[in-house]
Design a protein around this motif. Structure first.
Motif, short mmCIF file in Angstrom:
data_model
loop_
_atom_site.label_atom_id
_atom_site.label_comp_id
_atom_site.label_asym_id
_atom_site.label_seq_id
_atom_site.Cartn_x
_atom_site.Cartn_y
_atom_site.Cartn_z
N ARG A 86 1.96 -1.56 0.75
CA ARG A 86 0.41 -1.62 -0.01
C ARG A 86 0.47 -3.47 -0.18
N SER A 89 -4.38 -6.08 -2.53
CA SER A 89 -5.27 -5.13 -3.12
C SER A 89 -5.09 -3.66 -3.03
N GLN A 91 -4.37 -1.67 -1.21
CA GLN A 91 -4.50 -1.12 -0.24
C GLN A 91 -3.42 -0.40 0.55
N ASN A 104 -4.33 8.74 1.46
CA ASN A 104 -4.62 7.03 0.92
C ASN A 104 -5.12 7.11 2.61
#
Length: 181
Positions: A86, A89, A91, A104
């Motif tokens: 990741r 953030s 993400q 995701n």
């Protein structure tokens, strides 16, 4: 007029070429460490054991730790590890776990989702990832956070921008010891 433009362009090129690459890397490291510390203040990671190299900006938090009888990792062993990568953030940019990829929005139907198999000490691309694995024992789970110079550095890689600190959730499933001479 053209002469002035040429002199100005030469001045700019000379100034750019005088930038100290080591100083630039030091600035990036300071920025990365500040971003990592901010992340950890805002989103503390619960752990049973910790390892920190604050000077390097490397932090590792074990969610599951094993005793000293569990197999440790040495150069040349073969390891199998599930991981999720990741950005700060949160993400997700990569994972070995199919459901995490689906959850995701990064699922690739042509990819085979399975634990990553590699031999530590033999040119693995992400130094921080490999170092974290070297600190683990078979059956342990940990989260590691490190600056870009231990990740992809000044290069971008897919959704990972240049100079980005990285977070990996690691699950060291299996250690196969290197045969002894």
């Amino acid at each position: 007029m053209n002469f002035r433009l040429i002199v100005f362009a030469a001045f700019l090129l000379g100034t750019v070429s005088c930038i100290d690459q080591d100083q630039t890397q030091e600035v990036i490291l300071v920025q990365n460490k500040e971003a990592i510390e901010k992340y950890l203040l805002e989103k503390p990671i619960t752990s049973v054991k910790e390892y920190k190299e604050e000077e390097e900006g490397f932090y590792m938090f074990w969610q599951v730790a094993r005793d000293s009888t569990a197999l440790s990792v040495v150069r040349g062993d073969t390891v199998r590890v599930n991981y999720t990568g990741r950005l700060l953030s949160d993400q997700v940019f990569d994972t070995s776990i199919e459901q995490v990829a689906k959850d995701n929005g990064i699922f690739n139907s042509t990819r085979k989702y399975e634990p990553l198999k590699f031999r530590p000490g033999f040119n693995f691309a992400i130094v921080g990832f490999e170092f974290a694995i070297s600190l683990m024992r078979e059956g342990e789970k940990a989260t590691v956070i490190f600056p870009s110079r231990l990740g992809y550095g000044t290069s971008s890689s897919g959704p990972v921008p240049a100079n980005a600190p990285l977070i990996f959730e690691l699950d060291l499933i299996k250690v196969t010891k290197v045969p002894q001479n």
